[in-house]
Motif scaffolding. Structure first.
Motif, PDB file in Angstrom:
ATOM      1  N   VAL A 283      11.506  52.093  18.189  1.00  0.00           N
ATOM      2  CA  VAL A 283      12.275  52.199  19.426  1.00  0.00           C
ATOM      3  C   VAL A 283      11.825  51.070  20.348  1.00  0.00           C
ATOM      4  O   VAL A 283      10.645  50.940  20.654  1.00  0.00           O
ATOM      5  CB  VAL A 283      12.061  53.563  20.111  1.00  0.00           C
ATOM      6  CG1 VAL A 283      12.923  53.662  21.363  1.00  0.00           C
ATOM      7  CG2 VAL A 283      12.372  54.703  19.150  1.00  0.00           C
ATOM      8  N   GLN A 284      12.780  50.251  20.779  1.00  0.00           N
ATOM      9  CA  GLN A 284      12.443  49.140  21.673  1.00  0.00           C
ATOM     10  C   GLN A 284      13.107  49.347  23.029  1.00  0.00           C
ATOM     11  O   GLN A 284      14.241  49.834  23.089  1.00  0.00           O
ATOM     12  CB  GLN A 284      12.897  47.816  21.038  1.00  0.00           C
ATOM     13  CG  GLN A 284      12.123  47.504  19.749  1.00  0.00           C
ATOM     14  CD  GLN A 284      12.491  46.150  19.179  1.00  0.00           C
ATOM     15  OE1 GLN A 284      13.565  45.998  18.595  1.00  0.00           O
ATOM     16  NE2 GLN A 284      11.603  45.183  19.354  1.00  0.00           N
ATOM     17  N   PRO A 285      12.384  49.073  24.127  1.00  0.00           N
ATOM     18  CA  PRO A 285      11.132  48.311  24.179  1.00  0.00           C
ATOM     19  C   PRO A 285       9.845  49.134  24.119  1.00  0.00           C
ATOM     20  O   PRO A 285       8.763  48.566  24.178  1.00  0.00           O
ATOM     21  CB  PRO A 285      11.246  47.632  25.549  1.00  0.00           C
ATOM     22  CG  PRO A 285      12.002  48.600  26.393  1.00  0.00           C
ATOM     23  CD  PRO A 285      12.977  49.264  25.474  1.00  0.00           C
ATOM     24  N   SER A 286       9.923  50.472  23.983  1.00  0.00           N
ATOM     25  CA  SER A 286       8.704  51.292  24.070  1.00  0.00           C
ATOM     26  C   SER A 286       7.755  51.061  22.893  1.00  0.00           C
ATOM     27  O   SER A 286       6.544  51.244  23.013  1.00  0.00           O
ATOM     28  CB  SER A 286       9.080  52.774  24.142  1.00  0.00           C
ATOM     29  OG  SER A 286       9.637  53.215  22.910  1.00  0.00           O
ATOM     30  N   GLY A 287       8.299  50.718  21.704  1.00  0.00           N
ATOM     31  CA  GLY A 287       7.456  50.492  20.539  1.00  0.00           C
ATOM     32  C   GLY A 287       7.147  51.745  19.745  1.00  0.00           C
ATOM     33  O   GLY A 287       6.367  51.710  18.784  1.00  0.00           O
ATOM     34  N   GLN A 288       7.748  52.893  20.102  1.00  0.00           N
ATOM     35  CA  GLN A 288       7.500  54.142  19.378  1.00  0.00           C
ATOM     36  C   GLN A 288       8.111  54.086  17.978  1.00  0.00           C
ATOM     37  O   GLN A 288       9.159  53.486  17.767  1.00  0.00           O
ATOM     38  CB  GLN A 288       8.114  55.322  20.144  1.00  0.00           C
ATOM     39  CG  GLN A 288       7.594  55.469  21.567  1.00  0.00           C
ATOM     40  CD  GLN A 288       8.378  56.520  22.340  1.00  0.00           C
ATOM     41  OE1 GLN A 288       7.978  57.678  22.420  1.00  0.00           O
ATOM     42  NE2 GLN A 288       9.513  56.124  22.893  1.00  0.00           N
ATOM     43  N   ALA A 397      24.914  24.955  30.793  1.00  0.00           N
ATOM     44  CA  ALA A 397      23.533  24.522  31.018  1.00  0.00           C
ATOM     45  C   ALA A 397      22.555  25.390  30.242  1.00  0.00           C
ATOM     46  O   ALA A 397      22.853  26.534  29.890  1.00  0.00           O
ATOM     47  CB  ALA A 397      23.204  24.567  32.507  1.00  0.00           C
ATOM     48  N   ARG A 398      21.381  24.843  29.993  1.00  0.00           N
ATOM     49  CA  ARG A 398      20.260  25.623  29.450  1.00  0.00           C
ATOM     50  C   ARG A 398      19.446  26.124  30.637  1.00  0.00           C
ATOM     51  O   ARG A 398      19.006  25.339  31.482  1.00  0.00           O
ATOM     52  CB  ARG A 398      19.402  24.747  28.543  1.00  0.00           C
ATOM     53  CG  ARG A 398      18.151  25.415  27.971  1.00  0.00           C
ATOM     54  CD  ARG A 398      18.468  26.548  27.006  1.00  0.00           C
ATOM     55  NE  ARG A 398      19.240  26.115  25.862  1.00  0.00           N
ATOM     56  CZ  ARG A 398      18.699  25.675  24.719  1.00  0.00           C
ATOM     57  NH1 ARG A 398      17.375  25.600  24.585  1.00  0.00           N
ATOM     58  NH2 ARG A 398      19.476  25.330  23.708  1.00  0.00           N
ATOM     59  N   VAL A 399      19.268  27.435  30.720  1.00  0.00           N
ATOM     60  CA  VAL A 399      18.600  28.043  31.872  1.00  0.00           C
ATOM     61  C   VAL A 399      17.472  28.958  31.422  1.00  0.00           C
ATOM     62  O   VAL A 399      17.374  29.335  30.248  1.00  0.00           O
ATOM     63  CB  VAL A 399      19.602  28.859  32.735  1.00  0.00           C
ATOM     64  CG1 VAL A 399      20.740  27.976  33.224  1.00  0.00           C
ATOM     65  CG2 VAL A 399      20.140  30.053  31.956  1.00  0.00           C
ATOM     66  N   SER A 400      16.640  29.327  32.385  1.00  0.00           N
ATOM     67  CA  SER A 400      15.585  30.319  32.165  1.00  0.00           C
ATOM     68  C   SER A 400      15.850  31.485  33.104  1.00  0.00           C
ATOM     69  O   SER A 400      16.096  31.280  34.302  1.00  0.00           O
ATOM     70  CB  SER A 400      14.213  29.702  32.436  1.00  0.00           C
ATOM     71  OG  SER A 400      13.191  30.643  32.175  1.00  0.00           O
ATOM     72  N   ILE A 401      15.810  32.710  32.568  1.00  0.00           N
ATOM     73  CA  ILE A 401      16.143  33.913  33.335  1.00  0.00           C
ATOM     74  C   ILE A 401      15.011  34.922  33.214  1.00  0.00           C
ATOM     75  O   ILE A 401      14.561  35.223  32.099  1.00  0.00           O
ATOM     76  CB  ILE A 401      17.449  34.555  32.826  1.00  0.00           C
ATOM     77  CG1 ILE A 401      18.603  33.542  32.855  1.00  0.00           C
ATOM     78  CG2 ILE A 401      17.802  35.791  33.643  1.00  0.00           C
ATOM     79  CD1 ILE A 401      19.880  34.057  32.210  1.00  0.00           C
ATOM     80  N   ASN A 402      14.562  35.442  34.341  1.00  0.00           N
ATOM     81  CA  ASN A 402      13.588  36.531  34.343  1.00  0.00           C
ATOM     82  C   ASN A 402      14.326  37.852  34.492  1.00  0.00           C
ATOM     83  O   ASN A 402      15.217  37.981  35.341  1.00  0.00           O
ATOM     84  CB  ASN A 402      12.585  36.377  35.490  1.00  0.00           C
ATOM     85  CG  ASN A 402      11.520  35.345  35.181  1.00  0.00           C
ATOM     86  OD1 ASN A 402      11.452  34.828  34.067  1.00  0.00           O
ATOM     87  ND2 ASN A 402      10.699  35.017  36.171  1.00  0.00           N
ATOM     88  N   VAL A 403      13.974  38.837  33.648  1.00  0.00           N
ATOM     89  CA  VAL A 403      14.619  40.148  33.703  1.00  0.00           C
ATOM     90  C   VAL A 403      13.608  41.205  34.140  1.00  0.00           C
ATOM     91  O   VAL A 403      12.413  41.097  33.866  1.00  0.00           O
ATOM     92  CB  VAL A 403      15.222  40.537  32.337  1.00  0.00           C
ATOM     93  CG1 VAL A 403      16.426  39.666  32.031  1.00  0.00           C
ATOM     94  CG2 VAL A 403      14.206  40.420  31.218  1.00  0.00           C
ATOM     95  N   GLN A 404      14.117  42.224  34.841  1.00  0.00           N
ATOM     96  CA  GLN A 404      13.242  43.261  35.392  1.00  0.00           C
ATOM     97  C   GLN A 404      12.620  44.122  34.305  1.00  0.00           C
ATOM     98  O   GLN A 404      11.461  44.524  34.401  1.00  0.00           O
ATOM     99  CB  GLN A 404      14.046  44.118  36.370  1.00  0.00           C
ATOM    100  CG  GLN A 404      13.210  45.024  37.250  1.00  0.00           C
ATOM    101  CD  GLN A 404      14.052  45.717  38.295  1.00  0.00           C
ATOM    102  OE1 GLN A 404      14.990  46.447  37.960  1.00  0.00           O
ATOM    103  NE2 GLN A 404      13.757  45.485  39.562  1.00  0.00           N
ATOM    104  N   GLN A 405      13.393  44.401  33.244  1.00  0.00           N
ATOM    105  CA  GLN A 405      12.897  45.174  32.107  1.00  0.00           C
ATOM    106  C   GLN A 405      13.088  44.360  30.839  1.00  0.00           C
ATOM    107  O   GLN A 405      14.075  43.634  30.710  1.00  0.00           O
ATOM    108  CB  GLN A 405      13.650  46.504  31.989  1.00  0.00           C
ATOM    109  CG  GLN A 405      13.550  47.390  33.212  1.00  0.00           C
ATOM    110  CD  GLN A 405      14.491  48.583  33.115  1.00  0.00           C
ATOM    111  OE1 GLN A 405      14.940  48.939  32.030  1.00  0.00           O
ATOM    112  NE2 GLN A 405      14.782  49.195  34.248  1.00  0.00           N
ATOM    113  N   ALA A 406      12.170  44.482  29.913  1.00  0.00           N
ATOM    114  CA  ALA A 406      12.209  43.674  28.690  1.00  0.00           C
ATOM    115  C   ALA A 406      13.472  43.959  27.877  1.00  0.00           C
ATOM    116  O   ALA A 406      13.916  45.100  27.758  1.00  0.00           O
ATOM    117  CB  ALA A 406      10.975  43.958  27.842  1.00  0.00           C
ATOM    118  N   LEU A 407      14.050  42.888  27.317  1.00  0.00           N
ATOM    119  CA  LEU A 407      15.205  43.002  26.431  1.00  0.00           C
ATOM    120  C   LEU A 407      14.759  42.915  24.981  1.00  0.00           C
ATOM    121  O   LEU A 407      13.917  42.088  24.636  1.00  0.00           O
ATOM    122  CB  LEU A 407      16.203  41.873  26.692  1.00  0.00           C
ATOM    123  CG  LEU A 407      16.842  41.756  28.076  1.00  0.00           C
ATOM    124  CD1 LEU A 407      17.792  40.563  28.089  1.00  0.00           C
ATOM    125  CD2 LEU A 407      17.574  43.024  28.455  1.00  0.00           C
ATOM    126  N   ALA A 408      15.323  43.764  24.121  1.00  0.00           N
ATOM    127  CA  ALA A 408      15.130  43.645  22.671  1.00  0.00           C
ATOM    128  C   ALA A 408      16.298  42.831  22.147  1.00  0.00           C
ATOM    129  O   ALA A 408      17.422  43.321  22.070  1.00  0.00           O
ATOM    130  CB  ALA A 408      15.081  45.019  22.018  1.00  0.00           C
TER     131      ALA A 408
END
Length: 441
Positions: A283-288, A397-408
């Motif tokens: 299970v992602q992102p929890s890793g269970q 464009a090639r961009v960098s994006i920070n997200v609040q919760q991790a994406l799988a």
């Protein structure tokens, strides 16, 4: 004697090769809508009442009683008045060998976002080039139109497998092979620079029907297939079957509270790979860790299911799983990202503001996100990159994006469905960008 083999040969010749999704792309007035109309008309893919309706249309763009085939796809009143394509029009037709879904996309630069939408699910693209608009220099130079380059670039970014280069309106240059050869050579040079590989050129006249469904006798120098034969022959193999299992959870299903058993199922669509009872998942992102107990559909329980099927998964373990979580192969899970590197197509008339937050929608998950940097802006004409502080409509464009919760997620190059996302304006709720995740090996 070959007679006993005849039924087998006939069976192979008429064997249906599955559904092909393709789009038409190119610059304004290259003949995209007319080409689709010709395909539908010559393959008997339209009804008599449709034919009658367009023959009586008040915005016809043809002389005399000639049918304006472009009206088969240009359905909006504004499209018919202006003689342009604005929205993406989808049409369905079939031949004995294959079923097709066509997306007629706009040629105007201001509607590039519509073209991106149509291209996102396509297996093939027909890049139309109007021979009358290409600048042929006396020194042997050939200058392709900007939109031809733009749409080819988007086709490359979206990983469209097959590219058909339809050199259209050959009747306007008296079916001159030299003109055709020069344009094809120029496009091949650009395609090599871009990274496109499977290029299939074909000369045609959509208006006259030459080489669309039937071979054009006015171009005896062309010995290749007609457009419809080429479309029927293209291979479409969904490699997602061989990819690791990906299952974005869309809904957690519970019983109605009046049953003794504590039913808890996870509903969604399999985006890649396959799953069987007893498979080990993560299970992602929890890793269970989880084990598949059962696979349910409306028709009952299944031993296994594959990409494209919508199912309900039951697990042996009681875990905290919600909409937006990803059930992945335990051996080959998705990459978890807090910082996303992506190619971004900006679709909004309001420029990108790096100080603002946006919603990022990836599969069934929606998270708050911020574009932290614009690494490089792509120049469509030269294929060179440069720095930029913001993005405006149709920029890539090639961009960098920070997200609040991790994406799988997976790299778009490897898997479209879990490598694509959109950005949404948190105030207007409008889609402002489409992105393709790039993960370095």
């Amino acid at each position: 004697m070959s007679t006993p083999l005849a039924p087998t040969i006939l069976s192979e010749l008429t064997k249906e090769r599955g559904l092909l999704r393709f789009i038409t792309a190119g610059s304004v007035d290259d003949g995209k809508s007319t080409l689709i109309g010709r395909l539908l008309f010559d393959s008997k893919g339209i009804f008599a009442d449709q034919l009658d309706a367009i023959s009586r249309a008040k915005h016809k763009r043809t002389v005399g009683d000639t049918i304006d085939l472009s009206l088969l796809t240009d359905g909006l009143e504004a499209e018919r008045e202006q003689g342009i394509t604005i929205d993406v029009a989808y049409r369905y037709f079939a031949t004995p060998k294959r079923k097709f879904i066509i997306a007629d996309t706009p040629g105007h630069e201001q509607y590039t976002r519509n073209m991106v939408t149509g291209a996102s699910t396509a297996d093939a693209v027909i890049i139309l080039i109007d021979v009358s608009k290409v600048k042929l220099g006396d020194d042997g130079s050939v200058e392709l139109l900007v939109q031809t380059k733009r749409h080819s670039t988007i086709a490359h970014l979206l990983q469209i497998e097959h590219v058909i280069v339809a050199v259209n309106k050959m009747d306007l240059v008296d079916y001159d092979q030299t003109v055709y050869d020069r344009i094809v050579a120029a496009y091949r040079e650009f395609a090599t620079q871009l990274g496109l590989k499977d290029i299939r050129p074909i000369p045609l006249s959509a208006l006259a029907g030459d080489n669309v469904v039937t071979a054009g006798g006015k171009m005896p120098w062309y010995q290749g297939p007609t457009l419809i034969s080429l479309l029927e022959s293209l291979s479409v193999y969904d490699e997602c079957h061989d990819e690791p299992f990906r299952f974005p959870v869309q809904l957690v299903a519970r019983h109605n509270g009046h049953e003794a058993n504590d039913f808890r199922g996870y509903m969604g669509r399999i985006e890649a790979g396959k799953v069987s009872k007893g498979d080990k998942l993560v299970v992602q992102p929890s890793g269970q860790q989880a084990t598949v107990k059962d696979i349910l559909t409306l028709d009952g329980s299944l031993e296994s299911a594959v990409v494209g099927q919508s199912v309900t998964l039951l697990l042996d373990e009681y875990l905290d799983i919600s909409r937006g979580d990803m059930l992945s192969s335990a051996e080959r899970p998705a990459t978890q990202l807090k910082t996303v590197s992506a190619d971004l197509c900006w679709l909004s008339e309001d420029a990108l503001d790096v100080r603002r937050k946006y919603w990022l929608k990836h599969t069934t998950k929606q998270v708050a996100a911020r574009v932290t940097s614009i690494e490089t802006l792509l120049d469509i004409n030269t294929q060179q990159t440069r720095s930029a502080d913001s993005l405006k409509l149709n920029d890539i464009a090639r961009v960098s994006i920070n997200v609040q919760q991790a994406l799988a997620a997976d790299s778009y190059d490897a898997l479209r469905s879990t490598g694509a996302f959109i950005l949404i304006d948190e105030v207007t709720h409008q889609t402002v960008a489409a992105g393709m995740i790039r993960i370095s090996a």
